[in-house]
Write a protein that holds these residues in place. Structure first.
Motif, short mmCIF file in Angstrom:
data_model
loop_
_atom_site.label_atom_id
_atom_site.label_comp_id
_atom_site.label_asym_id
_atom_site.label_seq_id
_atom_site.Cartn_x
_atom_site.Cartn_y
_atom_site.Cartn_z
N LEU A 741 0.88 -1.28 -0.12
CA LEU A 741 0.07 -0.12 -0.02
C LEU A 741 0.95 1.32 0.01
O LEU A 741 2.23 1.06 0.22
CB LEU A 741 -1.01 0.00 1.20
CG LEU A 741 -1.98 -1.41 1.36
CD1 LEU A 741 -2.82 -0.94 2.56
CD2 LEU A 741 -2.72 -1.45 0.11
N THR A 742 0.37 2.45 -0.48
CA THR A 742 1.10 3.61 -0.50
C THR A 742 0.87 4.37 0.99
O THR A 742 -0.05 4.80 1.30
CB THR A 742 0.39 4.32 -1.57
OG1 THR A 742 0.68 3.63 -2.90
CG2 THR A 742 1.36 5.95 -1.91
N ASP A 743 2.16 4.99 1.45
CA ASP A 743 1.89 5.75 2.51
C ASP A 743 1.25 6.96 2.11
O ASP A 743 1.25 7.63 0.83
CB ASP A 743 3.41 6.09 3.02
CG ASP A 743 4.07 4.89 3.67
OD1 ASP A 743 3.43 3.99 3.71
OD2 ASP A 743 5.20 4.86 3.91
N GLY A 744 0.53 7.27 3.28
CA GLY A 744 -0.06 8.82 2.84
C GLY A 744 -1.54 8.64 2.39
O GLY A 744 -2.38 9.58 2.29
N THR A 745 -1.84 7.54 2.08
CA THR A 745 -3.24 7.06 1.33
C THR A 745 -4.09 6.41 2.44
O THR A 745 -3.76 5.62 3.19
CB THR A 745 -3.20 6.10 0.22
OG1 THR A 745 -2.25 6.95 -0.84
CG2 THR A 745 -4.35 5.87 -0.56
N ALA A 746 -5.42 7.02 2.39
CA ALA A 746 -6.43 6.39 3.44
C ALA A 746 -7.31 5.22 2.46
O ALA A 746 -7.59 5.18 1.53
CB ALA A 746 -7.40 7.48 3.82
N TYR A 747 -7.14 4.18 3.02
CA TYR A 747 -7.87 2.77 2.53
C TYR A 747 -9.04 2.28 3.39
O TYR A 747 -8.90 2.38 4.56
CB TYR A 747 -6.70 1.87 2.62
CG TYR A 747 -5.66 2.14 1.50
CD1 TYR A 747 -5.82 1.47 0.33
CD2 TYR A 747 -4.38 2.67 2.03
CE1 TYR A 747 -4.67 1.66 -0.68
CE2 TYR A 747 -3.46 2.76 0.97
CZ TYR A 747 -3.57 2.31 -0.31
OH TYR A 747 -2.50 2.60 -1.19
N THR A 748 -10.06 1.87 2.81
CA THR A 748 -11.11 0.99 3.54
C THR A 748 -10.95 -0.31 3.01
O THR A 748 -10.34 -0.76 1.71
CB THR A 748 -12.53 1.52 2.84
OG1 THR A 748 -12.58 1.46 1.68
CG2 THR A 748 -12.87 2.95 3.42
N VAL A 749 -11.29 -1.33 3.87
CA VAL A 749 -11.18 -2.54 3.45
C VAL A 749 -12.17 -3.32 3.51
O VAL A 749 -13.16 -3.41 4.34
CB VAL A 749 -10.02 -3.21 4.45
CG1 VAL A 749 -9.87 -4.71 4.25
CG2 VAL A 749 -8.60 -2.60 4.66
N THR A 750 -12.64 -4.34 2.58
CA THR A 750 -13.60 -5.35 2.63
C THR A 750 -13.14 -6.77 2.79
O THR A 750 -12.17 -6.93 2.47
CB THR A 750 -14.58 -5.11 1.45
OG1 THR A 750 -13.81 -5.25 0.28
CG2 THR A 750 -15.35 -3.73 1.60
N VAL A 751 -14.04 -7.55 3.16
CA VAL A 751 -13.60 -9.20 3.23
C VAL A 751 -14.49 -9.97 2.73
O VAL A 751 -15.75 -9.71 3.07
CB VAL A 751 -13.22 -9.34 4.79
CG1 VAL A 751 -12.50 -10.59 4.65
CG2 VAL A 751 -12.16 -8.54 5.38
N ALA A 752 -14.08 -10.94 1.88
CA ALA A 752 -15.18 -11.98 1.28
C ALA A 752 -14.60 -13.26 1.88
O ALA A 752 -13.48 -13.45 1.69
CB ALA A 752 -15.42 -11.73 -0.16
N ALA A 753 -15.39 -14.07 1.97
CA ALA A 753 -15.24 -15.56 2.25
C ALA A 753 -15.21 -16.49 1.12
O ALA A 753 -15.91 -16.48 0.20
CB ALA A 753 -15.86 -16.19 3.74
N ARG A 754 -14.30 -17.55 0.91
CA ARG A 754 -14.35 -18.20 -0.22
C ARG A 754 -14.29 -19.80 0.33
O ARG A 754 -13.60 -20.13 1.46
CB ARG A 754 -13.22 -17.93 -1.14
CG ARG A 754 -12.83 -18.95 -2.42
CD ARG A 754 -11.69 -18.47 -3.05
NE ARG A 754 -11.72 -16.97 -3.58
CZ ARG A 754 -10.67 -16.31 -4.23
NH1 ARG A 754 -9.39 -16.72 -4.14
NH2 ARG A 754 -10.97 -15.06 -4.67
N SER A 755 -14.96 -20.69 -0.54
CA SER A 755 -15.13 -21.95 -0.35
C SER A 755 -14.82 -22.76 -1.68
O SER A 755 -14.90 -21.97 -2.77
CB SER A 755 -16.35 -22.37 0.47
OG SER A 755 -17.25 -22.29 -0.44
N ALA A 756 -15.04 -23.91 -1.56
CA ALA A 756 -15.13 -24.71 -2.75
C ALA A 756 -16.31 -24.18 -4.00
O ALA A 756 -16.28 -24.43 -5.14
CB ALA A 756 -15.20 -26.19 -2.69
N LEU A 757 -17.33 -23.57 -3.20
CA LEU A 757 -18.50 -23.28 -3.90
C LEU A 757 -18.43 -21.86 -4.47
O LEU A 757 -19.24 -21.35 -5.04
CB LEU A 757 -19.88 -23.43 -3.17
CG LEU A 757 -20.00 -24.61 -2.65
CD1 LEU A 757 -21.26 -24.87 -1.73
CD2 LEU A 757 -20.08 -25.89 -3.80
N GLY A 758 -17.30 -21.02 -4.28
CA GLY A 758 -17.24 -19.60 -4.71
C GLY A 758 -17.08 -18.62 -3.65
O GLY A 758 -16.57 -19.09 -2.46
N THR A 759 -16.78 -17.47 -4.33
CA THR A 759 -16.51 -16.40 -3.28
C THR A 759 -17.97 -15.70 -2.80
O THR A 759 -18.36 -15.38 -3.71
CB THR A 759 -15.51 -15.42 -3.95
OG1 THR A 759 -14.34 -16.09 -4.26
CG2 THR A 759 -15.12 -14.46 -2.89
#
Length: 875
Positions: A741-759
């Motif tokens: 990531l780039t210093d000085g930049t504001a980030y938001t984060v999302t998370v998704a779960a993955r299995s054999a059936l997809g994300t």
């Protein structure tokens, strides 16, 4: 010992005896085989393609359960053997609940048996057809709402629960006495703003996450009443019941309900907005426009709505048993039936969902000022803590000698099965409870029953409860109020949002130095259950949670024995003896991987002025806590064993916990719907130079396949960076890193779960965090270090540092004087610090009669902090 799970089911040998044969027949693996078995001449046969003008014989079956019920009532008074209603494979769509009363009971010593095939579904749903693309909205489809369906809270596609459109608030809000003032009039321009719900998640303060709620164990939600410009008026009485709870005038900050805070706003924003058309932007989301009678849905990849089974629940009850103390429903069994597609509309009404605990809510105008407050306020209704329970989609009041066996409770919008007041000698065995919005099984209540209203002799045994609650996350798979001689045994409970089992009520007055509410409970047993992967969403609960008076002595008080409880996520305990918990015995359990205690907590017994603690016996457990034998003013701890690893647990206890060999099929019984997993929740972050750290609450609903990994997406400065972390690694560490990531930049984060059936769907985004050097200050030393030794191991305890330097704690480092360095990771390391909850770790491989020094230091994003040391000698 491999970690037990619902996929391994202990890997115990499956006996091929009569119980398994019976289970196979009950499930009807041969489709119509169970239906076609011969019965007596008085039996009734039902198929979805029969005719209600037929006599209900095997050759000429009736079509509806309503007609079958009429025939049962005609024949019941003259029974000479059990009467079986044979329900064929297929879906029976109910237009109204199957309403039972005493006339539907067995007679002459015989039972009425509603026998499904294992592929029999009693459905309160309506199919949605006629899907068309929405012009100007690529990927979005609409269809007419089914006739007569004006409201619902759930939609299912091919047996998978989909998510109502939700997202972050588009404005900031300032609370007022009637709602909020918004920073802009955005909400006023949205379609149907009165449909919108504000959701208030709660939990530990963690990593750039601001939360609001009515206690760490709740997730209240209130609808918007109306929006005019920037004025947001919230629906009543939900708003007052959630923001105006009465506080003791002489105890600042202590509400009279004594359970949690009195105002869910607390200067904070709602966590997210639910049920808004404008937030419909991801595959798997949907919205019902009630005014236009139109359903909108954005299909997941690969879904073809022309051929999909899309269901919207219309009924709030599938079975409604209305017995009375004078005329109970009795001698009735439901076997091999799937109960599905029912909703619960009260949370969509102005009542909303003003939660207290375990799905109980405050309701009614001025409920906040009087409901269940009894002697503590003028006009308070009695008894104390008699709040409003979630209804069951299958509900029985005053049922005696009932049986629910081989059933599936799934795709439900309230609690699954409610055995209300007057439940007696009733069995819930070999059932599956999953994909339920609230509680799984509710036994009894909290309104201080007497006489015919007393709940007694209920057995909840050999069931599998998992992947719940899905909507009201403070729900519990098995919740038992005031009762006698009940048994909760040999169940497997896993992947649940809050506590696993909750028993008892009315103990909170000890918070103001008053005795717990007297009640009729005694001789209840919670034994040989397997509970794991619990408290995945909320905090301040346990694998087994009890509060209030459980009996009149240790002899007839609650017994918690032989349970195996492991892998807790949120803050809490394996066995939580909470407020007013009196006369409980906790013995012979295997307890490990809890957030900060295996068995706790201790409370003063205010029933007299002696200053003793609530009598409790903690004996013969295998745990990591390591407490010495002793008597702490009535809390007796004796003969417990330090568990150095899961594999050291006694094989007899481990093998006996969970469903018994004759019921192992419940762990593998297929429930329709396989899809990518549900979204994780509550993403928290902090940043250092060039990267950020993220943590989140795991997925509750895996939807048919175990998780393999999580996918993190950091968005900032017009760019996205993606990272993956194996699910097993996240389970071990509790956090992940996003580099590059780039210093000085504001980030938001999302998370998704993955299995054999997809994300699956992505989580809601985290708060923004700016990447860069946080400084160089490391954490202060932990405090309160102590070591509790045995001959070859030690249980180390410490309290997290008050000051963590320039970043939060991500773990600890233990250095042993024999030269070992042991890293300590896990969710408890993250959540313990901001709430000052103690940490526990077992260090094994020690020599008997030897002095050891253990040095403990907190690890943060900028390095290892100051140490604290403790020395002890092994036995």
């Amino acid at each position: 010992m491999p970690t037990p799970s619902r996929r391994t089911g202990h890997r115990r040998a499956l006996a091929l005896g009569g119980a398994v044969f019976l289970a196979t027949a009950l499930l009807g693996t041969g489709s119509a085989a169970a239906y076609q078995q011969g019965g007596s001449r008085q039996d009734v046969y039902v198929t979805p393609h029969g005719s209600d003008s037929a006599p209900g014989t095997q050759a000429r079956p009736v079509r509806t359960v309503e007609r079958a019920q009429e025939l049962v009532r005609q024949r019941a008074p003259r029974l000479t053997t059990d009467l079986t209603v044979h329900l064929a494979p297929g879906v029976f769509r109910l237009t109204k609940p199957l309403t039972l009363d005493a006339r539907d009971s067995g007679a002459n010593g015989h039972r009425i048996i509603w026998q499904g095939s294992g592929q029999t579904v009693l459905s309160g749903g309506r199919q949605v057809t006629g899907w068309r693309p929405v012009p100007g909205r690529p990927g979005l489809y609409s269809a007419p709402a089914p006739a007569g369906l004006d409201n619902t809270r759930q939609l299912y596609v091919n047996g998978v629960r989909e998510q109502r459109a939700q997202g972050p608030l588009p404005v900031s809000l300032k609370a007022t006495s009637t709602g909020y003032t918004a920073s802009a009039d955005t909400l006023a321009h949205w379609r149907n703003p009165g449909d919108i719900e504000m959701v208030y998640t709660a939990g530990e303060a963690l990593w750039n996450v601001e939360r609001a709620g009515l206690g760490q164990w709740t997730e209240p939600r209130c609808p918007i009443g109306s929006v005019s410009g920037t004025t947001v008026t919230m629906a009543q009485p939900c708003w007052d019941n959630s923001t105006r709870r009465v506080v003791f005038p002489d105890i600042p900050g202590r509400t009279v309900n004594m359970v949690g805070p009195g105002d869910l706003t607390n200067g904070r924003q709602p966590s997210y907005v639910d049920n808004a058309f404008e937030l419909l932007d991801s595959p798997g989301e949907w919205y019902l426009d009630r005014g236009a009678h139109t359903v909108y849905y954005q299909p997941r990849p690969g879904e073809d709505l022309r051929h999909a089974d899309v269901e919207m629940p219309a009924l709030e009850k599938l079975v409604d048993g209305q017995g009375t103390a004078a005329a109970p429903i009795h001698d009735v069994a439901f076997r091999g039936i799937q109960f599905s597609y029912a909703t619960w509309l009260t949370p969509s009404s102005p009542e909303g969902f003003s939660e207290i605990q375990a799905g109980y809510t405050i309701t009614g105008p001025k409920g906040y000022a009087t409901q269940g407050l009894c002697q503590f306020v003028a006009g308070g209704t009695c008894p104390y803590a008699d709040w409003t329970k979630e209804p069951g989609n299958v509900s029985i009041a005053h049922g005696q000698r009932l049986e629910f066996s081989g059933d599936v409770f799934t795709h439900l919008g309230a609690a699954g099965l409610e055995l209300g007041d007057g439940a007696k000698d009733t069995t819930v065995a070999g059932d599956v409870f999953t994909d339920i919005s609230g509680n799984g099984v509710e036994v009894g209540g909290v309104e201080q029953p007497d006489g015919g209203d007393v709940t007694s002799g209920v057995q909840v045994v050999d069931n599998h409860l998992y992947g719940l609650p899905r909507e009201f996350h403070g729900g519990v798979p098995i919740v038992n109020g005031y009762s006698q001689h009940d048994t909760i045994s040999h169940n497997e409970i896993d992947h649940v949002a809050y506590s696993g089992i909750s028993v008892g009520w009315g103990g909170w007055p000890d918070k103001i130095k008053k005795p717990a509410t007297p009640n009729i409970s005694h001789d209840n047993v919670v034994s040989d259950n397997l509970i794991h992967d619990y408290m995945l969403s909320l905090d301040d609960g346990g694998g087994i949670y009890t509060q209030g008076i459980t009996g009149t002595s240790l002899a007839d008080g609650e017994k918690v024995t032989g349970n195996v409880i492991h892998d807790q996520w949120g803050l809490g305990k394996s066995v939580y003896t909470d407020n007013g918990n009196t006369y409980e015995t906790v013995s012979g359990n295997v307890l490990y991987h809890a957030a900060y205690a295996n068995v706790a907590s201790t409370h003063v017994d205010y029933r007299d002025g002696l200053g003793n603690n609530d009598p409790t016996l903690i004996q013969g457990n295998y745990w990591e806590q390591g407490d010495r034998d002793g008597n702490n003013k009535g809390v007796v701890t004796t003969g417990n064993h330090l568990l150095t690893s899961p594999s050291a647990a006694p094989s007899a206890i481990v093998a006996a916990a969970g469903v018994e060999p004759g019921y192992l099929w419940v762990l593998h019984r297929p429930v329709d719907g396989r899809s990518a997993p549900e979204a994780p929740s509550r993403v928290g972050t902090f940043a250092v130079a060039g990267k950020l750290y993220a943590t989140w609450n795991p997925t509750v609903a895996e939807n048919g396949s175990p998780l393999t990994e999580y996918v993190l997406t950091a968005t900032g400065g017009g760019h996205q960076v993606t990272a993956t972390i194996p699910a097993a690694q996240f389970q071990r560490t509790g956090y992940a890193e996003v580099p590059g990531l780039t210093d000085g930049t504001a980030y938001t984060v999302t998370v998704a779960a993955r299995s054999a059936l997809g994300t699956g769907l992505s989580s809601l985004p985290s708060a923004a965090v700016t990447v860069g050097s946080p400084g160089t200050r490391t954490a202060d030393a932990p405090t309160g270090a102590k070591a509790l030794p045995t001959a070859d191991a030690v249980s180390l305890h410490w309290t997290p540092p008050t000051a963590t330097g320039d970043t939060p704690v991500i773990g600890y480092q233990i250095t042993v004087s024999d030269g070992r360095t042991i890293p300590v990771t896990g969710r408890d390391a993250l959540v313990g610090q901001p709430t000052a909850k103690g940490m526990t770790r077992v260090v094994a491989g020690l020599k008997s009669g030897t002095s050891y020094t253990f040095t403990i230091a907190a690890v943060t994003g900028v390095g290892v902090g100051a140490p604290v040391s403790v020395t002890t000698t092994t036995a």
